[in-house]
Design an enzyme around this catalytic site. Structure first.
Site, PDB file in Angstrom:
ATOM      1  N   ASP A  42      18.661  14.532 -19.685  1.00 40.69           N
ATOM      2  CA  ASP A  42      17.310  14.686 -19.132  1.00 40.69           C
ATOM      3  C   ASP A  42      16.431  13.482 -19.483  1.00 40.69           C
ATOM      4  O   ASP A  42      15.754  12.926 -18.630  1.00 40.69           O
ATOM      5  CB  ASP A  42      16.673  15.977 -19.646  1.00 40.69           C
ATOM      6  CG  ASP A  42      17.488  17.207 -19.261  1.00 40.69           C
ATOM      7  OD1 ASP A  42      17.765  17.371 -18.058  1.00 40.69           O
ATOM      8  OD2 ASP A  42      17.870  17.970 -20.157  1.00 40.69           O
ATOM      9  N   CYS A  68      -2.951  19.428  10.589  1.00 36.75           N
ATOM     10  CA  CYS A  68      -1.884  19.969   9.730  1.00 36.75           C
ATOM     11  C   CYS A  68      -1.401  21.368  10.144  1.00 36.75           C
ATOM     12  O   CYS A  68      -0.727  21.510  11.157  1.00 36.75           O
ATOM     13  CB  CYS A  68      -2.339  19.925   8.276  1.00 36.75           C
ATOM     14  SG  CYS A  68      -0.944  19.705   7.114  1.00 36.75           S
ATOM     15  N   GLU A 124      -4.970  13.927   7.341  1.00 36.32           N
ATOM     16  CA  GLU A 124      -5.960  14.979   7.057  1.00 36.32           C
ATOM     17  C   GLU A 124      -6.805  14.593   5.845  1.00 36.32           C
ATOM     18  O   GLU A 124      -6.292  14.060   4.870  1.00 36.32           O
ATOM     19  CB  GLU A 124      -5.183  16.271   6.735  1.00 36.32           C
ATOM     20  CG  GLU A 124      -6.054  17.472   6.409  1.00 36.32           C
ATOM     21  CD  GLU A 124      -5.211  18.729   6.135  1.00 36.32           C
ATOM     22  OE1 GLU A 124      -4.004  18.591   5.843  1.00 36.32           O
ATOM     23  OE2 GLU A 124      -5.774  19.838   6.226  1.00 36.32           O
ATOM     24  N   LYS A 161     -10.488  22.410  11.811  1.00 36.90           N
ATOM     25  CA  LYS A 161      -9.161  23.010  11.622  1.00 36.90           C
ATOM     26  C   LYS A 161      -9.213  24.509  11.888  1.00 36.90           C
ATOM     27  O   LYS A 161     -10.132  25.192  11.442  1.00 36.90           O
ATOM     28  CB  LYS A 161      -8.700  22.729  10.195  1.00 36.90           C
ATOM     29  CG  LYS A 161      -7.248  23.090   9.901  1.00 36.90           C
ATOM     30  CD  LYS A 161      -6.872  22.618   8.484  1.00 36.90           C
ATOM     31  CE  LYS A 161      -5.422  22.826   8.145  1.00 36.90           C
ATOM     32  NZ  LYS A 161      -5.080  22.266   6.811  1.00 36.90           N
TER      33      LYS A 161
END
Lengths: 543, 543
Positions: free
Chosen positions: A297, A150, A46, A114
């Site tokens: 982290d 999509c 797309e 679309k």
């Protein structure tokens, strides 16, 4: 008579707004598909020409001129293979459409608009586009291809309409962003369509990172019975051939290569690597710098950065203070050495002392409180940003989703950074990913994984002094943030203490202001903080 | 027979998510309108019960339970006057609607669903709501009232449909945010509808600040010929009576009070004051603190803060460094004294020196550059945030729109703050507003307005060393950001140097990452940075 066609799924990584670059990528992919795979048709994702999502760039008229020129250029340069690709178009009335074109013999032979415009989660397509209600079916060598874009395939109507208009097979052009279970969702929804329309589907997705989104590719083709006949890989650019056979009374997809898919930790890890790599590279940074604290982290962020960019592009800085444990320093240094990154230590004691003195008059009569903790974090942030400015490296922030949710982080302190790889990764998953990263040998020192987590901003501080156990916290966050469960429902579902649940929910609600100023990070969950979750800062709502 | 009705426009200031508080406000307004103004009907703004915009709070199921309870409570407590108010509703299928109810004799006698859902600019209503196509006309004492909600009146169909269904007069419930020319736009669009349907319109708008938005009120009523018969004030809560007279063959609005409207600088200034006041108060801050530099941006921000909150709620901090001119210190102190705010000076020399030393090893071999300038700004940011943490005051950032556009500000430095009052105010307008604020005597020292602007981050620095004249800059920003003009169009329109225009546009494009981490500020222009303009950070688009 039976005709066999090679349809190549061009799973590429376009750059948003880089229309010239994307044209080159399309032409190069088409030529390779033709020469190496004898492609008859190459199908792209797309909005191939602009990348996805271009957001408000879609309001710029000049964009549509550039798209027109790009289409002409492609038509001129590729005439020996059919291309199906996506782009935005604006009509004379100023209405915009999300389109796909069938380009054959150097001409746009057909185009499709679309029909279903997603306007939920991270999507804002109704902000930009008008929808159509017309199918587009193109016959090529006796096979009638129905085009879909999509979201069209997520609802029954466009596919069934296309089949009513004669489609033997459906080509679906996608820019479908990653989240943990998304690939399975796609397979399921395509199966549902296939069971409705009894036609094969070729599903092409893009790859690559774009700000908070990662596109995982995973392009596939299913037969009319719903079985996946061809499966492309995830996260990488690929040209994936699909053999389409025209038989007397139907069109079938022949079994082809099925690449293995990532699972669980490996999949999330790969998504994060892709997000970091593309954010850094597409934005033209030469490297990254991050603060290494000895905690898990920053340890995981460092490993991710190295896997995304290579050790030579990564710099780690330890910024110890009086509350930093010796083992934190040891572990940070050890990991930096294991990974072979540039590492140095900048103690913040003297900057802290000067800051404390500067504020002494103003703070007279006040007790020591969280201010002093935040000061340490902000001094570290300032030093990291200085290194970033001086060396043109991007700062990676190291906060995880659990911290981002409850505001267990310092604005302009450890939240400093241009990109925040773990922003959507709950703390419990930080541990799982760290263990995963160590699967072939210890990279993140074992002690970093096993010791009790601490921000080390005051003596003997532990995260669990002020937060519930991370397992509890992450369950509450998932239920409240991702599933919109009320505190009462959460208490009922998990049996947690109601006051504790309400305390966590209160923290999540109160800290929207911090999140609004947070760096972007990779969405991996069904609902990430950022564009995916749009809460007011000013709000007195409670449940 | 002719019947006269009093319709009161309840121009109130609800708080987002504060359903209980908003119920109290509605009931109190209704009682006052009844007792003081002999109201027959009280009309409230759009989404009165939740405030506007509630954003993703609309995804929470519990919200709808609270709204139902709130409606019951209102029905129970107010039965002697008709109420027309707005709220969100969810049906059994989970579809959500933006509604208005006609509450009479303690019952919802009729309800209306919004037809036009705005999904542009700051609005995302298609993210949340499904639309209806049904009019709602209610007869009361012989007058047929047609209900409309906000965007409905911006297109012809809902009004004409309502009139076809018999409406004698239209009631429009709004949550229409402020921008500079918005009030005139509203009057114009209502005039257009009136010329189409030949019916009077009562237009009720809310007031108050909500994050980046300010609602300016300015509720009004026009007769069927389009003349404004009643005009409410701007920015303040008010109950504004409108006399509606039923005649033999029509319904007319009698001339009533027309309050004067703010113009030009006064209007913008008032919008900013409202935005600051409501952000601070609705979020429960006891006061604000800001860095006063001796420059015009912080000088104006200080004046705004004092006008919004009162001098006792405002603290100003001068943080001088070696490049700070003496006159900057003098002027800062002078303004603080004139306004009577808490003021002190915290020199940053020692913190800077400590930071420089800390980084000396790492910076070996590098020249001095913008890093050292940013360090000064970040040290100031850190000190301000420390004061904020210690005293629970909100930091106001002082960047203006021109700086925010081109990134002429330091991330985590002068961009530090919870709210950024001038974020959408171009520098040329900062000057105009400063002059306006001095209209009754010098508050902002004259010298601050007349001297050449400087960030004072290096010796003899002037803004115009690295930026075009602000008049040029602001024209380019307006054309590029607000009007989507291409560089070529800007060059053509203004005759500016093309390279200069492209340089500015390049800066605007490159600095999206900074804006993404900026504090919210009051939208006053047709397109503000923030939710109003959604650009990708990662983008290679250029024109």
């Amino acid at each position: 008579m039976s005709e066999q066609l090679t349809v190549v799924m061009a799973q590429i990584n376009p750059v948003v707004g880089d229309i010239d670059g994307n044209v080159d990528l399309i032409i190069d992919s088409a030529r390779r598909a033709k020469s190496e795979q004898q492609a008859d048709i190459v199908v792209f994702p797309e909005m191939t020409l602009t990348g996805y999502p271009p957001e408000d760039l879609l309001f710029r008229e000049a964009l549509y001129e550039q798209v027109k020129k790009a289409l002409s250029s492609i038509c001129e340069q590729v005439q020996d293979v059919v291309l199906v690709l996506g782009y935005p178009m604006m009509d004379e009335l100023g209405e915009r459409f999300n389109m796909a074109a069938w380009i054959e013999n150097g001409q746009i032979q057909a185009s499709y608009i679309k029909q279903n415009l997603p306007n939920y989660s991270v999507f804002d397509e109704k902000r930009y586009f008008a929808a159509s209600e017309q199918p587009c079916v193109v016959e090529y060598k006796g096979v009638r291809f129905g085009l879909l874009i999509c979201e069209d395939i997520w609802k029954p109507s466009p596919a069934s309409q296309s089949v009513k208009a004669g489609a033997d097979i459906l080509l679906s052009l996608n820019a479908s962003p990653f989240s943990q279970e998304k690939h399975q969702d796609r397979i399921q929804v395509v199966n549902r369509r296939v069971s409705e329309v009894k036609r094969p589907v070729i599903y092409v997705n893009q790859v690559g990172g774009q700000d908070e989104l990662v596109f995982d590719g995973g392009s596939f083709a299913t037969c009319a019975e719903g079985d996946v006949q061809v499966q492309g890989g995830e996260f990488g650019s690929e040209l994936i051939p699909v053999q389409v056979l025209k038989q007397a009374d139907s069109v079938v997809i022949l079994p082809g290569e099925k690449q293995p898919l990532y699972q669980d930790e490996a999949r999330i890890y790969q998504a994060l690597v892709t997000g970091v790599k593309d954010y850094v590279e597409k934005n033209g940074f030469g490297g990254v710098v991050l603060g290494l604290s000895g905690g898990i982290d920053s340890a995981l962020t460092l490993a991710l950065a190295v896997d995304a960019l290579g050790a030579d592009k990564v710099e780690a800085v330890m910024m110890p203070f009086r509350y930093t444990a010796d083992i934190s320093i040891e572990d940070a240094e050890k990991e930096a050495n294991t990974l072979g990154v540039k590492y140095h230590s900048i103690p913040i004691e003297s900057v802290y002392a000067a800051s404390e003195s500067a504020l002494a008059d103003r703070f007279q009569g006040y007790e020591e409180d969280v201010t002093e903790e935040n000061m340490q974090a902000r001094i570290r942030g300032m030093l990291l940003m200085s290194i970033s400015n001086k060396t043109h490296k991007l700062v990676l922030a190291t906060s995880n989703k659990s911290e981002v949710a409850v505001g267990y982080s310092t604005l302009y302190g450890d939240m400093v950074g241009g990109f925040s790889p773990l922003k959507d990764v709950p703390k419990t998953w930080v541990y799982r990913l760290a263990v995963y990263r160590n699967r072939d040998g210890e990279v993140i020192p074992e002690r970093v994984i096993t010791r009790a987590p601490s921000a080390e901003l005051r003596p003997d501080q532990k995260d669990q002094d002020s937060l519930p156990d991370y397992e509890v916290l992450d369950n509450v966050i998932q239920a409240f943030v991702e599933e919109d469960k009320s505190p009462a429902q959460i208490v009922e579902a998990f049996g947690y203490d109601e006051a504790e649940v309400r305390r966590v929910v209160g923290m999540i609600t109160r800290n929207e202001y911090k999140r609004r100023q947070a760096a972007p990070g990779v969405k991996i969950s069904p609902r990430a903080f950022g564009r995916d979750r749009r809460y007011p800062i000013t709000s007195r709502y409670s449940e």
